[in-house]
Enzyme design. Structure first.
Site, PDB file in Angstrom:
ATOM      1  CG  HIS A  78      -1.863  -1.200   1.207  1.00  0.00           C
ATOM      2  ND1 HIS A  78      -2.546  -1.584   2.333  1.00  0.00           N
ATOM      3  CD2 HIS A  78      -2.180  -2.107   0.246  1.00  0.00           C
ATOM      4  CE1 HIS A  78      -3.242  -2.681   2.057  1.00  0.00           C
ATOM      5  NE2 HIS A  78      -3.032  -3.017   0.806  1.00  0.00           N
ATOM      6  CG  HIS A 237      -7.514  -3.043  -1.685  1.00  0.00           C
ATOM      7  ND1 HIS A 237      -6.979  -1.992  -0.959  1.00  0.00           N
ATOM      8  CD2 HIS A 237      -6.692  -4.098  -1.446  1.00  0.00           C
ATOM      9  CE1 HIS A 237      -5.914  -2.414  -0.296  1.00  0.00           C
ATOM     10  NE2 HIS A 237      -5.714  -3.691  -0.582  1.00  0.00           N
ATOM     11  CG  ASP A 241      -3.348  -5.005  -2.923  1.00  0.00           C
ATOM     12  OD1 ASP A 241      -2.945  -4.199  -2.070  1.00  0.00           O
ATOM     13  OD2 ASP A 241      -4.165  -5.921  -2.682  1.00  0.00           O
ATOM     14  CG  HIS A 264       0.184  -9.325  -2.893  1.00  0.00           C
ATOM     15  ND1 HIS A 264       0.152  -8.016  -3.294  1.00  0.00           N
ATOM     16  CD2 HIS A 264      -0.703  -9.427  -1.882  1.00  0.00           C
ATOM     17  CE1 HIS A 264      -0.701  -7.353  -2.534  1.00  0.00           C
ATOM     18  NE2 HIS A 264      -1.244  -8.191  -1.675  1.00  0.00           N
TER      19      HIS A 264
HETATM   20 ZN   LIG Z   1      -3.857  -4.618  -0.270  1.00  0.00          ZN
END
Ligand SMILES: [Zn+2]
Length: 300
Positions: A78, A237, A241, A264
């Site tokens: 973030h 969101h 990310d 991720h």
């Molecule tokens: Zn996040």
């Protein structure tokens, strides 16, 4: 030339760690040209620096962790997305624990703090990574793809079969700039399912997680009394990310990013696939903001 940027002055703040639940200090410190983004553990003597490098990333419990010589800084994505949005090239981020504070679960507080420091230009050309041909990464049915594009566009689709996440709010596109990030993405919070949270807490993880720093979802809908900040906050969101994860190339990327159910680990795999073939990309610079395909906020 379009120049590199850092902060004008040091900014200090604190928050709580998502996993430890303990207070964490975070200081943003200006850094010299061509130094990149560096996380510094100031709770360890001598201090240990961890460069924000895609090759040092390991995913754990839904966040991106930098790990070097067994020293870790977790949940960096973030703050990295806020740094990318402001076009900051060189910065030291001091932390007093093994994770960046979670703040409100979005990038909004980091944007605010960085703007408090003010932006300053440095005497070196700002470098970008321009994608020259398609690069792809897949894990199971998830995918992440870069294609050449004049700018940085992100298209993200999530796929949750859940009453809280309407089908029409599972895809989003943004043409990246400081302004679009700040107004359309930066306040989107992380989210989690209450039953997963109970499991994590039972295992001494996510001790700092609460409805103060995440959207909680149960079997019927959103638990937070205030509801959502955007009707499609979940997918926004995921874009937030991705912006942070992709800035681990060390420079802003010039490409179109298409993602389906990515996270991720897959975002990081995509960066490793870029590096795997030097003909995938070139480093470029620009004469001025007018010739740069990514509009950043002006340096004040
Ligand atoms: Zn996040």
């Amino acid at each position: 030339m379009l120049k590199q940027r850092t902060l004008r002055r040091v900014v200090k703040a604190s928050g709580i760690g998502l996993h430890s639940g303990q207070k964490v200090m975070i200081n943003f410190v200006p850094h010299t040209v061509n130094s990149g983004i560096v996380f510094r553990r100031i709770d360890i003597e001598p201090h240990i620096d961890l460069p924000a490098d895609a090759m040092l990333i390991q995913e754990a419990f839904m966040c991106s962790n930098l790990i070097k010589d067994q020293v870790k800084v977790g949940t960096i994505e973030h703050v990295m997305s806020a740094i990318a949005a402001l076009g900051i090239d060189n910065l030291i981020i001091e932390v007093s624990a093994s994770e960046v504070p979670i703040m409100d679960g979005s990038a909004g507080p980091f944007i605010y703090l960085l703007m408090q420091g003010g932006l300053v230009e440095q005497d070196a050309a700002k470098k970008f990574i321009k994608i020259l041909k398609p690069v792809e990464a897949y894990i199971d049915d998830k995918k992440a793809i870069f294609t050449p594009h004049q700018g940085f566009q992100l298209n993200f689709t999530i796929d949750f079969n859940h009453p809280a996440i309407a089908k029409e709010h599972q895809s989003a596109t943004i043409d990246f700039s400081t302004e679009t990030f700040v107004y359309e993405v930066s306040d989107a919070r992380t989210f989690g399912f209450m039953k997963d949270l109970d499991f994590l807490k039972a295992n001494n993880l996510a001790l700092g997680a609460s409805l103060e720093n995440a959207i909680g979802v149960d079997d019927t809908g959103v638990v937070n009394e205030e509801g959502l900040r955007y009707s499609d906050e979940f997918v926004r969101h995921k874009i937030l990310d991705a912006v942070g994860d992709l800035y681990l190339l060390g420079h802003q990327i010039i490409a179109k990013f298409d993602a389906y159910k990515s996270g991720h680990a897959l975002n990081n795999q995509l960066l490793r696939n870029v590096y795997a073939d030097p003909s995938n990309y070139e480093i470029v610079t620009f004469n001025d903001m007018g010739s740069c395909p990514i509009p950043y906020v002006e340096v004040s």
